[in-house]
Design a protein around this motif. Structure first.
Motif, mmCIF file in Angstrom:
data_model
loop_
_atom_site.group_PDB
_atom_site.id
_atom_site.type_symbol
_atom_site.label_atom_id
_atom_site.label_comp_id
_atom_site.label_asym_id
_atom_site.label_seq_id
_atom_site.Cartn_x
_atom_site.Cartn_y
_atom_site.Cartn_z
ATOM 1 N N ALA A 248 24.482 69.602 -86.745
ATOM 2 C CA ALA A 248 23.063 69.901 -86.915
ATOM 3 C C ALA A 248 22.869 71.405 -87.054
ATOM 4 O O ALA A 248 23.281 72.174 -86.185
ATOM 5 C CB ALA A 248 22.262 69.369 -85.733
ATOM 6 N N VAL A 249 22.251 71.806 -88.146
ATOM 7 C CA VAL A 249 22.054 73.214 -88.473
ATOM 8 C C VAL A 249 20.570 73.470 -88.706
ATOM 9 O O VAL A 249 19.888 72.671 -89.361
ATOM 10 C CB VAL A 249 22.844 73.587 -89.751
ATOM 11 N N SER A 250 20.064 74.571 -88.169
ATOM 12 C CA SER A 250 18.679 74.962 -88.434
ATOM 13 C C SER A 250 18.625 75.665 -89.787
ATOM 14 O O SER A 250 19.173 76.750 -89.951
ATOM 15 C CB SER A 250 18.169 75.891 -87.326
ATOM 16 N N LEU A 251 17.970 75.034 -90.754
ATOM 17 C CA LEU A 251 17.881 75.571 -92.109
ATOM 18 C C LEU A 251 16.435 75.920 -92.427
ATOM 19 O O LEU A 251 15.536 75.112 -92.216
ATOM 20 C CB LEU A 251 18.395 74.545 -93.121
ATOM 21 N N SER A 252 16.203 77.137 -92.920
ATOM 22 C CA SER A 252 14.861 77.547 -93.329
ATOM 23 C C SER A 252 14.949 78.211 -94.690
ATOM 24 O O SER A 252 16.030 78.562 -95.156
ATOM 25 C CB SER A 252 14.228 78.488 -92.297
ATOM 26 N N TRP A 253 13.808 78.367 -95.335
ATOM 27 C CA TRP A 253 13.779 78.936 -96.685
ATOM 28 C C TRP A 253 12.500 79.726 -96.880
ATOM 29 O O TRP A 253 11.512 79.545 -96.167
ATOM 30 C CB TRP A 253 13.905 77.833 -97.731
ATOM 31 N N SER A 254 12.536 80.624 -97.851
ATOM 32 C CA SER A 254 11.406 81.500 -98.121
ATOM 33 C C SER A 254 11.075 81.455 -99.601
ATOM 34 O O SER A 254 11.950 81.632 -100.448
ATOM 35 C CB SER A 254 11.746 82.936 -97.706
#
Length: 262
Positions: free
Chosen positions: A98-104
């Protein structure tokens, strides 16, 4: 996905039953469409069951990855256990974790072979199985961009991340000096050589470890790399990278240096 198809299948079944009771004509067509609806529902259930199994078996981690969209390339920022790394153009993730993935500046990604549990408009918990690509699609303003994914076993990923955090290895050749004298450092960062915090072009500190070049599907091989350095517009329409008409010995030195950045 499962809920949508399940509701649709139930509604269609009710309509089909009512129509079959009221008239025999057209019953065959209704039966065919009903079978299709059931098949689609079954496929949806299989996908969701696979996703739930992947999520339940996932290892936990404090790894956080942020995807920043640049004009022609991808900036990727990693943070884990006090290690912070900025790289480009390939998203490396530990498989089954499980990886915390975010984007902009991007819509939510579509990632086949992975589970992406929403955590907001710009983030999710990503659990990658056999994923090899994230696709960002938006109708307006139009967008269809792909980001390669490298999903690998956790020990191999940890080794990759530790290596990415290191500066470039010192080279005994004249490649580093040629890289600087050719003007590459005006746009690109090579930590340990050209370390200015440029955001004009991708970080090249461990460029040779990447599978492709320049946010394209071009393999990271000498012929393509040479063509890209000399005249990138011939390989990628609209490329902002300027042409580099280097003397052959200088060009060979720059390419050899780039190939040493692992």
């Amino acid at each position: 996905m499962f809920v949508v198809f399940a509701v649709a299948a139930v509604i269609w079944s009710l309509v089909a039953i009512r129509a079959s009771l009221s008239a025999r004509r057209g019953a065959t067509s209704i039966l065919v469409v009903s079978c299709i609806a059931v098949a689609v529902t079954a496929a949806s259930i299989a996908v969701d069951v696979h996703s739930m199994r992947l999520a339940m078996r996932a290892q936990r981690s404090d790894l956080a990855i942020r995807i920043v969209r640049q004009e022609e390339w991808w900036q990727l920022e990693y943070a884990q256990d006090g290690i912070s790394v900025t790289t480009a153009n390939e998203l490396h993730v530990p498989a089954g974790t499980a990886v915390s993935l975010s984007w902009s500046g991007l819509p939510p990604p579509w990632i086949g072979g992975a589970v992406c549990l929403p955590g907001g408009d710009d983030r999710c918990t990503l659990i990658a199985g056999s994923a090899d690509e994230a696709t960002f699609i938006r109708l307006w303003p139009p967008m269809w961009r792909r980001l390669p994914i490298v999903a690998e076993p956790r020990p191999r990923f940890d080794e990759w991340l530790r290596n990415e955090a290191l500066p470039a290895r010192r080279s005994a050749s004249a490649g580093a000096a040629l890289f600087a004298s050719a003007g590459c450092g005006y746009c690109h960062v090579v930590r340990g050589v050209e370390a200015s915090a440029s955001r004009l072009a991708p970080d090249l500190t461990h460029f040779a470890a990447r599978r492709t070049i320049a946010a394209t599907g071009l393999p990271n091989r000498r012929g393509f790399l040479t063509g890209w350095v000399v005249h990138s517009g011939a390989l990628k329409r609209g490329s902002a990278m300027p042409d580099n008409r280097l003397d052959p010995p200088v060009l060979r030195g720059v390419i050899a240096y780039l190939e040493s950045l692992r």
